[in-house]
Design a protein around this motif. Sequence first.
Motif, PDB file in Angstrom:
ATOM      1  N   HIS A 248      -0.808  -2.537  -6.982  1.00 43.13           N
ATOM      2  CA  HIS A 248      -0.860  -1.163  -6.468  1.00 43.13           C
ATOM      3  C   HIS A 248      -1.541  -0.234  -7.469  1.00 43.13           C
ATOM      4  CE1 HIS A 248       1.690  -1.939  -2.976  1.00 43.13           C
ATOM      5  NE2 HIS A 248       2.468  -2.658  -3.765  1.00 43.13           N
ATOM      6  N   THR A 249      -1.225  -0.413  -8.742  1.00 47.56           N
ATOM      7  CA  THR A 249      -1.852   0.416  -9.778  1.00 47.56           C
ATOM      8  C   THR A 249      -3.345   0.128  -9.853  1.00 47.56           C
ATOM      9  OG1 THR A 249       0.208   0.502 -11.032  1.00 47.56           O
ATOM     10  CG2 THR A 249      -1.817   0.995 -12.232  1.00 47.56           C
ATOM     11  N   ALA A 250      -3.720  -1.138  -9.757  1.00 45.13           N
ATOM     12  CA  ALA A 250      -5.131  -1.504  -9.778  1.00 45.13           C
ATOM     13  C   ALA A 250      -5.876  -0.877  -8.601  1.00 45.13           C
ATOM     14  CB  ALA A 250      -5.281  -3.018  -9.757  1.00 45.13           C
ATOM     15  N   ALA A 251      -5.253  -0.887  -7.427  1.00 44.00           N
ATOM     16  CA  ALA A 251      -5.897  -0.300  -6.247  1.00 44.00           C
ATOM     17  C   ALA A 251      -6.078   1.206  -6.418  1.00 44.00           C
ATOM     18  CB  ALA A 251      -5.071  -0.604  -5.002  1.00 44.00           C
ATOM     19  N   ALA A 252      -5.062   1.876  -6.959  1.00 45.23           N
ATOM     20  CA  ALA A 252      -5.158   3.320  -7.171  1.00 45.23           C
ATOM     21  C   ALA A 252      -6.224   3.656  -8.207  1.00 45.23           C
ATOM     22  CB  ALA A 252      -3.802   3.860  -7.605  1.00 45.23           C
ATOM     23  N   LEU A 253      -6.278   2.864  -9.279  1.00 44.08           N
ATOM     24  CA  LEU A 253      -7.269   3.099 -10.320  1.00 44.08           C
ATOM     25  C   LEU A 253      -8.683   2.858  -9.791  1.00 44.08           C
ATOM     26  CD1 LEU A 253      -7.690   3.849 -13.270  1.00 44.08           C
ATOM     27  CD2 LEU A 253      -7.360   1.437 -13.876  1.00 44.08           C
ATOM     28  N   LEU A 256      -9.667   5.904  -7.769  1.00 47.17           N
ATOM     29  CA  LEU A 256     -10.003   7.033  -8.638  1.00 47.17           C
ATOM     30  C   LEU A 256     -11.391   6.882  -9.241  1.00 47.17           C
ATOM     31  CD1 LEU A 256      -6.600   7.546 -10.512  1.00 47.17           C
ATOM     32  CD2 LEU A 256      -7.734   9.242  -9.054  1.00 47.17           C
ATOM     33  N   ARG A 257     -11.748   5.659  -9.593  1.00 44.05           N
ATOM     34  CA  ARG A 257     -13.022   5.418 -10.261  1.00 44.05           C
ATOM     35  C   ARG A 257     -14.164   5.171  -9.282  1.00 44.05           C
ATOM     36  NH1 ARG A 257     -12.642   4.553 -15.742  1.00 44.05           N
ATOM     37  NH2 ARG A 257     -14.556   3.302 -15.754  1.00 44.05           N
ATOM     38  N   GLY A 258     -13.842   5.093  -7.983  1.00 43.47           N
ATOM     39  CA  GLY A 258     -14.875   4.927  -6.975  1.00 43.47           C
ATOM     40  C   GLY A 258     -15.506   3.555  -6.951  1.00 43.47           C
ATOM     41  N   ILE A 259     -14.705   2.530  -7.254  1.00 45.47           N
ATOM     42  CA  ILE A 259     -15.198   1.154  -7.216  1.00 45.47           C
ATOM     43  C   ILE A 259     -14.264   0.309  -6.355  1.00 45.47           C
ATOM     44  CG2 ILE A 259     -16.312   1.324  -9.467  1.00 45.47           C
ATOM     45  CD1 ILE A 259     -13.961  -0.184 -10.688  1.00 45.47           C
ATOM     46  N   SER A 260     -14.672  -0.900  -6.041  1.00 51.41           N
ATOM     47  CA  SER A 260     -13.839  -1.788  -5.239  1.00 51.41           C
ATOM     48  C   SER A 260     -12.687  -2.330  -6.073  1.00 51.41           C
ATOM     49  CB  SER A 260     -14.672  -2.956  -4.701  1.00 51.41           C
ATOM     50  OG  SER A 260     -15.061  -3.822  -5.763  1.00 51.41           O
TER      51      SER A 260
END
Length: 281
Positions: A248-253, A256-260
């Motif tokens: 979940h944290t990876a998906a949110a990050l 935020l960074r505009g990457i997959s």
Amino acid sequence: MPLVDSHAHLDFYDNDRDEVMQRAFDAGVRTILAIGIGEGPETMHQALEMARADHGAERPKVFASVGIHPQEAAKASGEALAKLAELAADERCVAVGEIGLDYYHVENPLPAVQKEAFVAQMRIAAEVRKPILIHLRTSELATPQAKERFGAADAWADLLELVAEHWTPLGLGGIMHCFSGGVEEMRRSVEAGFYISFAGNVTYPKAVGIREAAVVAPAERVLVETDAPFLAPIPLRGQRNEPAFVAHTAAALAELRGISVEKLEELTTGNFERLFPAARV
């Protein structure tokens, strides 16, 4: 691409650790850095014991750190530091930490005591040539009692000063665990040689400074973690955290960074492997 949880307290799971690790594996987590602070120096070996164990092919690989948390700095006796040095030399121990400064809780040792323990542990890390994992909490949002106890002391300023003197010149690097600063603190941390590890609090909308730092942090210095069993990310905030939730944290990050998500996983896993070559997945 496999995920790495760069900071989890696996030894805090007493009753269902195997199930927790299975859920992590099922969520794509292939490596966990188990943090070896225990409940104090007397139990800081527990994470390393887990790293030495064979968890099987269907469980994440476990590596360990060892350290004396700043809240326990008064216990950093000669005996405790000798134990730490012995554990830190083990090949399954890849870092010293979490160590640092914590001016948040009123009952914490005074800054002078914390600084002495921090410097002593940086010296041990230097001897074994391993990175350090930084814990840092200021008194800015603490209770009035804590603010009175720690006064004008600034944990960020104190820590960066000690790091500049005792750590950065060595070029061994480390991680700002559960990063809680803003853009300026992130930039200064990167300049000091650290990777920036984002935990569940980066998913909290009110964590504006952390989220701003997450957007602009250099790609080659970004990591993700859970700090499990603490600080569960949205949409699981308030629950007991566990390594599986790093997804979940990876998906949110990534958002935020505009990457997959896939690119974020590739990025953070590659960064972890670069900092800890012994822990290549």
